[in-house]
Motif scaffolding. Sequence first.
Motif, PDB file in Angstrom:
ATOM      1  N   GLN A  82       0.827  -1.204   0.000  1.00  0.00           N
ATOM      2  CA  GLN A  82       0.000   0.000   0.000  1.00  0.00           C
ATOM      3  C   GLN A  82       0.867   1.262   0.000  1.00  0.00           C
ATOM      4  OE1 GLN A  82      -0.419   2.432   2.649  1.00  0.00           O
ATOM      5  NE2 GLN A  82      -1.774   3.568   1.267  1.00  0.00           N
ATOM      6  N   GLY A  85       2.307   2.151  -3.232  1.00  0.00           N
ATOM      7  CA  GLY A  85       1.337   2.345  -4.310  1.00  0.00           C
ATOM      8  C   GLY A  85       1.218   1.162  -5.243  1.00  0.00           C
ATOM      9  N   ASP A  87      -0.227  -2.383  -6.885  1.00  0.00           N
ATOM     10  CA  ASP A  87      -1.548  -2.759  -7.378  1.00  0.00           C
ATOM     11  C   ASP A  87      -2.238  -3.772  -6.466  1.00  0.00           C
ATOM     12  OD1 ASP A  87      -3.416  -2.740  -9.831  1.00  0.00           O
ATOM     13  OD2 ASP A  87      -3.044  -4.869  -9.494  1.00  0.00           O
ATOM     14  N   ILE A  88      -3.541  -3.605  -6.273  1.00  0.00           N
ATOM     15  CA  ILE A  88      -4.300  -4.495  -5.398  1.00  0.00           C
ATOM     16  C   ILE A  88      -4.428  -5.901  -5.991  1.00  0.00           C
ATOM     17  CG2 ILE A  88      -6.560  -3.844  -6.329  1.00  0.00           C
ATOM     18  CD1 ILE A  88      -5.765  -4.598  -2.626  1.00  0.00           C
ATOM     19  N   ASP A 120      -3.950   0.221  10.523  1.00  0.00           N
ATOM     20  CA  ASP A 120      -4.233   1.499   9.852  1.00  0.00           C
ATOM     21  C   ASP A 120      -3.292   2.572  10.406  1.00  0.00           C
ATOM     22  OD1 ASP A 120      -5.171   3.789   8.719  1.00  0.00           O
ATOM     23  OD2 ASP A 120      -7.263   3.493   9.300  1.00  0.00           O
ATOM     24  N   SER A 122      -2.782   5.430   9.173  1.00  0.00           N
ATOM     25  CA  SER A 122      -3.205   6.787   8.809  1.00  0.00           C
ATOM     26  C   SER A 122      -3.408   7.670  10.041  1.00  0.00           C
ATOM     27  CB  SER A 122      -4.495   6.750   7.989  1.00  0.00           C
ATOM     28  OG  SER A 122      -5.606   6.369   8.780  1.00  0.00           O
ATOM     29  N   LYS A 134      -6.941   8.680   2.083  1.00  0.00           N
ATOM     30  CA  LYS A 134      -6.593   7.693   1.046  1.00  0.00           C
ATOM     31  C   LYS A 134      -5.917   6.477   1.677  1.00  0.00           C
ATOM     32  CE  LYS A 134      -4.201   7.065  -3.361  1.00  0.00           C
ATOM     33  NZ  LYS A 134      -3.579   5.779  -2.976  1.00  0.00           N
ATOM     34  N   ILE A 135      -5.009   6.708   2.629  1.00  0.00           N
ATOM     35  CA  ILE A 135      -4.341   5.589   3.301  1.00  0.00           C
ATOM     36  C   ILE A 135      -5.376   4.677   3.943  1.00  0.00           C
ATOM     37  CG2 ILE A 135      -2.835   4.940   5.230  1.00  0.00           C
ATOM     38  CD1 ILE A 135      -1.284   7.568   4.686  1.00  0.00           C
ATOM     39  N   ARG A 137      -8.555   4.340   3.258  1.00  0.00           N
ATOM     40  CA  ARG A 137      -9.352   3.657   2.219  1.00  0.00           C
ATOM     41  C   ARG A 137      -8.564   2.513   1.601  1.00  0.00           C
ATOM     42  NH1 ARG A 137     -10.553   8.901   0.491  1.00  0.00           N
ATOM     43  NH2 ARG A 137      -9.153   8.634  -1.308  1.00  0.00           N
ATOM     44  N   ASP A 138      -7.305   2.779   1.269  1.00  0.00           N
ATOM     45  CA  ASP A 138      -6.460   1.751   0.657  1.00  0.00           C
ATOM     46  C   ASP A 138      -6.336   0.535   1.569  1.00  0.00           C
ATOM     47  OD1 ASP A 138      -6.018   3.407  -1.487  1.00  0.00           O
ATOM     48  OD2 ASP A 138      -3.930   3.887  -0.971  1.00  0.00           O
ATOM     49  N   VAL A 141      -9.313  -1.614   1.574  1.00  0.00           N
ATOM     50  CA  VAL A 141      -9.399  -2.451   0.376  1.00  0.00           C
ATOM     51  C   VAL A 141      -8.445  -3.638   0.478  1.00  0.00           C
ATOM     52  CG1 VAL A 141      -9.007  -2.536  -2.120  1.00  0.00           C
ATOM     53  CG2 VAL A 141     -10.179  -0.572  -1.105  1.00  0.00           C
ATOM     54  N   PHE A 142      -7.218  -3.390   0.895  1.00  0.00           N
ATOM     55  CA  PHE A 142      -6.247  -4.479   1.047  1.00  0.00           C
ATOM     56  C   PHE A 142      -6.756  -5.505   2.055  1.00  0.00           C
ATOM     57  CE2 PHE A 142      -3.562  -1.859  -1.418  1.00  0.00           C
ATOM     58  CZ  PHE A 142      -2.409  -2.558  -1.763  1.00  0.00           C
TER      59      PHE A 142
END
Length: 203
Positions: A82, A85, A87-88, A120, A122, A134-135, A137-138, A141-142
């Motif tokens: 993450q 940057g 890819d998921i 987290d 963030s 964004k952190i 949210r990312d 998702v991960f």
Amino acid sequence: MQQTYSLLSLGDSYTIGESLALSDSFPYQAVRMLRQKDLAFSAPEIIARTGWTTDELGDAIRKHRFLPRYDFVTLLAGVNNQYRGRDIIEYKTQFEELLTQAIKFVHGKKDRVIILSIPDYSVTPFASNMDTAKIARDIEVFNSVNLALSVQYKVHYIDITPGTKEAAADDTLLAGDHLHPSAKEYARWAERVAQVIADALKK
């Protein structure tokens, strides 16, 4: 004679306990807790390094000489994917490879593999000048990916992420680097890991 059990922990800075003594890491704390339950455990074997992405962890696993088998394995990986940057979809592929390898280490006993969610970061002072929304949210998702894989492969999943967000209002949960968890926070993870292991050994 009582059997001595083994724990293998795979990951990154969150597994070695960056900025702390190794004995304060969650694998070492979990083993101490298990010993207090009169369960004989050798010191955990840790394959982890600060900064490792999932592919770098995979490379290290391929180069390492392991024991023939382990009784339990923990897996926590992805924060550096993450952070860089990455890819998921790449993460899903590589994390799934790590998970299938973890299952092989315990000779297919899926109830002895434990995935921990990604913390987290963030909420930490380290991230204060970054896009913290964004952190968060990312990482969500991960974590949805590693959770889905835990369900698919029928392994244990420990969601430690909500607890790590409490560091926003409680700096005792952070180490001196203002990024990684403190021994106090790792103890909370260790309690949950130790409980999963103790329950599995009762079966």
